[in-house]
Design a protein around this motif. Structure first.
Motif, short mmCIF file in Angstrom:
data_model
loop_
_atom_site.label_atom_id
_atom_site.label_comp_id
_atom_site.label_asym_id
_atom_site.label_seq_id
_atom_site.Cartn_x
_atom_site.Cartn_y
_atom_site.Cartn_z
N ARG A 14 0.84 -1.19 0.00
CA ARG A 14 0.00 0.00 0.00
C ARG A 14 0.87 1.23 0.00
NH1 ARG A 14 -4.48 0.30 4.64
NH2 ARG A 14 -4.79 -1.95 4.80
N LEU A 15 0.72 2.10 -0.97
CA LEU A 15 1.46 3.36 -0.95
C LEU A 15 0.55 4.49 -0.53
CD1 LEU A 15 3.43 2.91 -4.27
CD2 LEU A 15 4.12 2.33 -1.96
N VAL A 16 -0.66 4.47 -1.02
CA VAL A 16 -1.64 5.49 -0.66
C VAL A 16 -2.95 4.75 -0.48
CG1 VAL A 16 -2.98 7.42 -1.55
CG2 VAL A 16 -0.52 7.38 -1.89
N TYR A 17 -3.68 5.09 0.56
CA TYR A 17 -4.98 4.45 0.76
C TYR A 17 -5.92 5.47 1.36
CZ TYR A 17 -8.61 1.78 3.10
OH TYR A 17 -9.82 1.31 3.54
N LYS A 18 -7.01 5.73 0.68
CA LYS A 18 -7.96 6.68 1.23
C LYS A 18 -9.38 6.17 1.05
CE LYS A 18 -8.93 11.57 1.53
NZ LYS A 18 -9.27 11.48 2.94
N LYS A 100 8.72 5.31 -6.22
CA LYS A 100 9.55 6.21 -5.43
C LYS A 100 8.88 7.58 -5.29
CE LYS A 100 14.33 7.62 -5.25
NZ LYS A 100 15.45 7.90 -6.16
N GLN A 103 5.93 7.48 -2.97
CA GLN A 103 6.31 7.39 -1.56
C GLN A 103 6.81 8.73 -1.04
OE1 GLN A 103 9.12 4.26 -0.90
NE2 GLN A 103 7.50 2.76 -0.57
N MET A 104 7.58 9.39 -1.88
CA MET A 104 8.14 10.67 -1.43
C MET A 104 7.06 11.72 -1.25
SD MET A 104 11.51 10.78 -3.77
CE MET A 104 11.59 12.55 -3.78
N ASN A 105 6.01 11.62 -2.03
CA ASN A 105 5.02 12.70 -2.04
C ASN A 105 3.66 12.26 -1.52
OD1 ASN A 105 6.39 15.02 -3.43
ND2 ASN A 105 6.81 13.34 -4.85
N PHE A 106 3.64 11.29 -0.63
CA PHE A 106 2.32 10.78 -0.27
C PHE A 106 1.43 11.85 0.34
CE2 PHE A 106 4.51 10.27 3.72
CZ PHE A 106 3.52 10.49 4.66
N ALA A 107 2.03 12.76 1.07
CA ALA A 107 1.21 13.80 1.70
C ALA A 107 0.54 14.66 0.64
CB ALA A 107 2.05 14.65 2.62
N TYR A 110 -2.30 12.70 -0.95
CA TYR A 110 -3.50 12.73 -0.10
C TYR A 110 -4.23 14.05 -0.26
CZ TYR A 110 -2.77 8.42 2.52
OH TYR A 110 -2.67 7.10 2.87
#
Lengths: 438, 964
Positions: A14-18, A100, A103-107, A110
């Motif tokens: 999971r890299l991003v989950y909303k 990559k 992961q670096m920019n997950f914020a 979101y």
């Protein structure tokens, strides 16, 4: 209504989950991964269902972008389109879409998701609108990596050829950097031709794409061929007028000057946009780029002999690259011997596909190549001669449009912006499905 | 921000890679404590970093709920980025920490008043996502303000928030009057607000099918159409989907909406295009076909559909599934676009198969040559599944387009020459179908087919080949040898092949009796003695008996002309198609299943239907509701081409003339047959052995004729039926008194009077047969003509003993409803033929429709409401029921006995209203409202049904039941 959006790596992390609606549990992630990895090639991957949960996904940049929903009345088109836009936005913001960068920019992602979707309703996917709301700054990974080279090339066009574009253009975040604008005309060609060269079906699907790296730009004008006609063939006069059957435009394109002067006016937002899409069928302005002259016979020793002459009908100045012809052969071929007309060509037998693949790295217009293939087939019968063919070609034609569509000019309406602006106009045509029947 | 960026750069220089990816590193011990400390740090940057780490852990599924109070503490900040991060966390964990979540409420409320619209919207959006009851109370005031906010960004967020709140607490939303505010927002000046309000209202309305929330009237439609031009592509989708639920008043309104929706067809977003197509397909139903505009619209629909096919394969597949529906409904739209459905060699297999299907649907005389050339090309491809389907497609073309049949057959022969095993087998299967469609036309190819007999290893192909040999046995010189070769491994064959072989050999025997006696005896004994398969044994016995009793009749039966197979196969059933057309562009259209097929939860099942047509000559095209009752239950007019029963059905042995699935009672009959088995075997066995040389192949058995065979068992059977027929239940269904159906005058002395009843769920015909003639009557049999509800005898007429003069005999005939269907006038009319040893007599009678009301006819309340609304007003019929002196409750219980179920009762101003439902055996629902005024003997009955023509009959039943 989208219930959840998640981004998974190819390994299922999971890299991003909303979750937007709270009606599906987070175990959907695992479920999806199990399902997608269990798919066989002949099942349509578009929509998968588990009980009442529907999964829709796209696969981009080595990542699964997935949306789930429980409403059977949601539109798969809308969801796929949304996921594609999400991918494009991540590319625009972060330069590339990869495990990559995500992961670096997950914020940031979101935050993007929060603005793009509310309670599962898509709100906006336009980069220009969204940038008003986004607070997080993107981090781009720029250290040189061999892997990145694979992405270099015309954006949008699925091509291996890389010499045309400045190497950094495609994978670069929007902020900072030089002020540049790219206009790409990308065409895909589908042709079915009979042995005698009669066109049984010819179709070109094209797209004009703009990618804009200008910090501010009020308007650009793209001038297309003045003799371009739109609509059915009955409208075209005599002569070689450029014609498209149908075209559709990005909603932001102003068409005030289109009827009279064939000028598209747009205020491009930053990022990549498909400005115009078009299609033409049957009557192509130029002869199809390749013709094949086959001769097939059985020799005294019971082998199958195939003589091919392949002619490239492009204008002499142009040439095709990465040409590959796949010749369907009968079942049970054991070995292949070949004679090719020049050393840079190659050919091999692929028994699992029942095909001989003949590759030509570069094929200048107006020239002709020939090849002789001898196949050993133990159970050769007259019926198996019927199994030879069709011949399918894949190729790229840089700097060529099959429709004849050209960009006459690309004007930027001056703004207060200082400094030179690089303008690039690029063309490429590649094969979608080019088959010659024998 | 700047500071943080600097820090980042520095860190990067030191090589420690300060990027978000580090948050994903694995958990160490005490990480929570470290984070706690960082969250409580004074430095803003450090806090932000810490919250990010927390969210990263949350993403990968770690439990960081312990940090709730610390994160909430960071909420009060003027840094928007940090605030967003904290809100993200809150949404995830508030539910598990409801008490803590209350701590955040104050900040939310404060943020809703913030001068920055971004913060106001953020707060209201987040609060709606926190699904904690306690918080919702605090949400109301801020939400009310935000719904009237000056900034459209806040308003559009608030509109969605109403839907969120409704999902948590519907009552609260109604009490607070948010729904009205939401309705007002449809007239908002900002199109984005309109779109969100429409989306929210549509969703809320879905959970209240009876509410009048989304009150679509010409004014609101006009507003929506105006907003359509201005809002974003996503908003356009909401609005178009909402428009699709509207039913225009007349064709003029319909046309004007179509005109305003048409420009959407050229939109770049394919979801917008398909939503527009859905609206147009639906509203087109209302347009008269002779209208110029209708033609224009048809032309406009083609290009966007074609354009959808230039997308990537996944989207193409979705588009093709939708086009498949559209083509079935209106083939004229794409009739000139055949070429775009030609398969590309590099299409994925699922796209290829879908294209092939559409090609066949579009095939016509005009383009058949082109299509065949393509199909032939596909038949030599690599992929086996695709090749098989392509070969089948050639057969379908032959059947669909008569002019092409010859060419198709020769193409198939070419393919057989390739000797590719699976191609040959498929080709033989389809050639069998072609023979059935065009009998006696292409037998010249049989020789070629026979050459390939040995290579067939698939049951379907073997069965097809055997069928061909049997059917054309007289033209194949060595037919007996061919069939004999199959007989060797009889028990290893699949049932399909065994059955086919049995029939084929019997046919052969009937055609060439002299040379094939041994063969037929062999197969009959294989089928009846050595097989465990009841179907096979049954069929074996039937043939056996037929051949032994009356070879001429056997010939008539077995070699009878078969019904032709129909042109179109694989069509989606019309009512389902109509519903699917209403769901174009949705997931349902990809599966070709209605959305209700997926719903497991609570949402009410709402079936959408196309609006009725206004045009005159339209009914030919669109299945009008008039024929709906017939269409919905009748077995499809298509006879499955490889039906196993096909030959068996021509047998007229029993009075049942079912062509559908075997009647439920056949299990009983089968049992009877098996009981018979032993005795029969021995009887016939002896005989067969004894007289092999007789012309018929069998001696006349000592007991003559089928009736005597039934005799030994019929007693048992009778008992079975008696269970149902004996005593009616105390509150049983109403059974009208017997009436005279057939006077003795007309029937050479046979008088029949009778009635119909439903006892313990079984429909029965109860008759009194009286012999008023001078001689004994025997050998009774009965048969029905086709009728509206497919009534057919479920067993033979049980009149066991001869009826002597002046004797009356009671007979009870159980019925089923799987017989052939034909609409009668009046609907409940039944034409009957009765045979005895004297003659055949015909009469017709009318049955009370109430006997067709099934026991599970009680509708759910919600479904009743939704269905009542869903059925258009013009389908309602009102009747007056006079002189009924029952009160409502008595009426209700009386009706209940006849399976008319009362769902709800309301009393308004002394008037009792009963809401009732009943379901007919063919699945038609009838909804009723019964009004009774105390003291007034006159009732009013309103009936609503999708097939309004049953109403009259239903009312008659009401009258009969209530007055008796």
């Amino acid at each position: 209504m989208i219930a959840q959006v998640f981004i998974l790596s190819s390994k299922g992390d999971r890299l991003v989950y909303k979750d937007f609606r709270g009606d599906i549990g987070s175990d959907a992630v695992g479920l999806f991964y199990d399902k997608v990895t269990a798919l066989t090639g002949d099942q349509p991957p578009v929509v998968m269902t588990h009980r009442n949960v529907h999964f829709v996904h796209v696969w981009q940049g080595g990542l699964y972008l997935v949306a789930t929903t429980i409403a059977a009345d949601s539109s798969p088109f809308a969801i796929i389109d949304f996921l594609n836009r999400l991918a494009a936005l991540i590319k625009d913001y972060c330069g590339a879409l990869s495990e990559k960068t995500v992961q670096m920019n997950f914020a940031l992602i979101y935050e993007l998701l929060d603005e793009m979707l509310d309670y599962g309703y898509v709100q906006s996917t336009s980069c220009d609108v969204l940038k008003n709301f986004i607070q997080t700054e993107a981090l781009s990974s720029r250290p040189f990596s061999l892997l990145d080279l694979a992405n270099v090339g015309l954006f949008g066009a699925d091509t291996q050829q890389s010499k045309v574009a400045p190497s950094s253009a495609a994978t670069r975040p929007l902020q900072g950097g030089k002020s540049e604008i790219f206009v790409d005309v990308i065409e895909r060609m589908s042709v079915v031709m009979s042995t005698s060269g009669v066109l049984m079906k010819a179709e070109v699907e094209g797209e004009v794409k703009v990618k804009c790296f200008l910090p501010s730009c009020s308007e650009i004008r793209i001038g297309l061929n003045e003799d371009l006609s739109v609509g059915g063939s009955h409208l075209a006069g005599y002569g070689a007028a450029v014609r498209v059957d149908e075209c559709s435009f990005h909603p932001a394109v102003r068409l005030d000057d289109f009827e009279a002067h064939r000028i598209l006016r747009i205020s491009p937002g930053q990022g990549e946009q498909s400005v115009m899409q078009y299609r033409l069928a049957d009557r192509l302005p130029l002869a199809p780029p390749f013709r094949l002259f086959p001769a097939i016979e059985k020799d005294a020793a019971g082998r199958l002999l195939m003589f091919f002459k392949l002619r490239c009908d492009l204008p002499p100045k142009s040439s095709a690259v990465n040409v590959s012809a796949s010749i369907r052969v009968p079942n049970g071929c054991i070995s292949l011997s070949q004679e090719l007309s020049s050393p840079d060509q190659s050919a091999e037998l692929q028994p699992q596909n029942r095909a001989v693949v003949w590759k030509v790295p570069r094929f200048p217009g107006g020239t002709q190549l020939s090849a002789v293939f001898k196949l050993d087939i133990p159970a050769l019968s007259s019926a198996s001669m019927m199994e030879v063919g069709p011949v399918c070609l894949t190729f790229e034609l840089p700097k060529v449009t099959a429709s004849g569509l050209h960009v006459r000019f690309l004007r930027l309406v001056p703004t207060q912006h200082r400094g030179p602006t690089q303008r690039w106009v690029r063309y490429v045509t590649h094969s979608d499905s080019y088959a010659i029947r024998i | 921000m700047q500071e943080w960026a600097n820090q980042l750069c520095e860190n990067r220089q030191f090589g420690s890679k300060m990027t978000d990816s580090k948050y994903f590193t694995t958990t160490k011990k005490g990480e929570i404590f470290e984070l706690k400390a960082e969250l409580n740090s004074d430095k803003k940057e450090k806090k932000k970093e810490a919250v990010k780490k927390v969210i990263a852990s949350m993403t990968v599924g770690k439990d960081v709920s312990a940090l709730f109070p610390d994160v909430v503490n960071c909420m009060q900040t003027d840094n928007l980025e940090l605030k967003k991060l904290v809100y993200l966390y809150l949404m995830n964990y508030a539910k598990s920490q409801p008490d803590m979540a209350i701590m955040a409420v104050n900040t939310f409320v404060k943020d809703c008043e913030d001068p920055n619209p971004l913060i106001r919207a953020l707060a209201v959006r987040t609060m709606g996502c926190i699904r904690v009851d306690k918080i919702t109370e605090y949400l109301c005031e801020p939400l009310r303000k935000c719904l009237k906010d000056e900034d459209p960004y806040v308003r559009k967020t608030a509109a969605v928030c109403v839907a969120k709140l409704h999902d948590i607490n519907a009552q609260l939303v109604e009490d607070q009057g948010f729904l009205d505010t939401l309705k007002d927002l449809i007239s908002d000046s900002n199109p984005m607000v309109v779109a969100n309000a429409v989306a929210a209202l549509s969703e809320i309305a879905e959970s209240h099918p009876n509410s009048n929330l989304l009150d679509l009237n010409p004014q609101t439609i006009n507003k929506l159409l105006t907003a359509l031009n201005e809002c974003t592509e996503w908003g356009q989708i909401f609005i178009l989907d909402c428009l699709a639920n509207y039913t225009p008043r007349d064709d003029r309104e319909s046309q004007s909406i179509c005109e305003r929706v048409t420009p959407r067809l050229s939109h770049a977003n394919s979801a917008v295009v398909l939503s527009a197509v859905k609206v147009l397909m639906k509203f087109m139903e209302m347009l008269p076909k002779d209208l110029d505009y209708y033609g224009t619209l048809l032309k406009k629909l083609a290009p966007p559909l074609v354009t959808l096919l230039s997308a990537e394969p996944e989207l193409q597949y979705v588009a093709l599934r939708n086009i498949n529906l559209i083509v079935q409904r209106r083939p004229e739209i794409l009739k000139h676009e055949m070429k775009v459905f030609f398969v590309k060699y590099n299409d994925p297999i699922y796209v290829k198969l879908e294209k092939l299907d559409i090609m066949i649907r579009l095939a016509s005389q005009a383009n058949i040559a082109q299509v065949l050339a393509e199909l032939k090309e596909y038949a030599t491809e690599v992929d086996v599944d695709f090749v098989r389907k392509a070969v089948r497609a050639i057969g379908r073309c032959a059947i669909k387009v008569e002019q092409s049949a010859e060419r198709c057959v020769s193409t198939l022969l070419d393919l057989i020459q390739t000797k590719v095993n699976y191609v040959v087998q498929e080709a033989i299967v389809v050639i069998k179908d072609i023979f059935r469609k065009y009998p006696n036309k292409y037998e010249s190819v049989i020789a070629t087919l026979c050459e390939n007999l040995d290579s067939l290893d698939e049951p379907e192909a073997r069965a097809a080949m055997i069928w061909i040999v049997g059917e054309y046995a007289e033209r194949i010189d060595n037919a007996d040898e061919l069939l004999e070769s199959f007989l060797e491994g009889f028990h290893d064959e699949s049932t399909q092949v065994q059955l086919q072989l049995l029939t084929a050999i019997v046919k052969l025997f009937l055609k060439k009796p002299t040379e094939t006696q041994e063969l037929v005896q062999q197969v009959l004994s294989l089928a009846t003695q050595d097989s465990d398969n009841p179907d096979l044994r049954d069929r074996g016995y039937i043939y056996w008996r037929l051949l032994s009793t009356d070879p001429v009749a056997a010939k008539e039966v077995v070699l009878a002309e078969k019904p032709l197979i129909s042109e179109e196969t694989d069509l989606i059933e019309p009512t389902l198609l109509e519903e699917l057309i209403c769901h174009i562009g949705t997931l349902a259209s990809v599966y070709h299943k209605p959305p209700s097929a997926f719903v497991e939860g609570s949402r009410g099942v709402q079936h959408k239907r196309l609006p009725g047509s206004a045009g005159s000559g339209e009914s030919v095209e669109s299945p009008d509701t008039g024929s709906a009752p017939v269409a919905s239950e009748a077995p499809p007019a298509v006879i499955p081409s490889q039906d196993l029963l096909g030959d068996l059905l021509n047998l007229d042995l029993t009075p049942t003339t079912t062509t559908g699935p075997p009647p439920p009672s056949s299990a009983m009959q089968m049992g009877a047959m098996d009981l018979l088995g032993g005795g029969l075997d021995s009887l016939l066995g002896v005989d067969l052995g004894g007289s092999p040389a007789m012309t018929a192949g069998f001696g006349a058995p000592p007991t003559a004729g089928p009736p005597s065979f039934t005799a030994p068992v019929s007693g048992g059977l009778d008992d079975l039926f008696d269970l149902g027929g004996g005593v009616g239940m105390p509150m049983g269904a109403y059974v009208p008194p017997k009436t005279l159906w057939l006077p003795a005058m007309k029937a050479k002395g046979l008088e029949i009077s009778g009635t119909f009843g439903r006892r313990a769920g079984v429909v029965q015909m109860e008759m009194t047969l009286t012999n008023k003639a001078m001689s004994v009557m025997t050998d009774f049999a009965i048969q029905f003509n086709r009728n509206s509800f497919g009534l057919a005898p479920a067993g033979p007429l049980q009149v066991l003993t001869p009826v002597s003069p002046n004797q009356s005999i009671e007979a009870v005939l159980p019925l089923n409803t799987v017989g052939p269907v034909m609409k009668m006038e009046p609907l409940n009319n039944l034409q009957v033929a009765v045979k005895n040893n004297i003659d055949v007599f015909y009469f017709s009678c009318q049955y009370p429709i109430s006997m067709l009301f099934v026991e599970d006819g009680k509708m759910e309340r919600q479904v009743f409401l939704a269905t009542w609304k869903d059925i258009p007003n013009e389908n309602e019929s009102k009747f007056q029921l006079n002189d009924c002196h029952l009160n409502a409750d008595a009426a209700s219980s009386k009706l209940q006995g006849s399976n008319i179920f009362t769902i709800a009762k309301r009393t308004v101003e002394g008037q009792d209203m009963l809401y009732q439902s009943m379901k007919l055996t063919n699945g038609i629902w009838v909804l009723a409202e019964l009004r009774a005024q105390a003291g007034n003997p006159n009732y009013t009955v309103s009936l609503r049904c999708r097939a309004p023509e049953v109403s009259q009959c239903v009312f008659q039943s009401y009258e009969a039941v209530l007055k008796n």
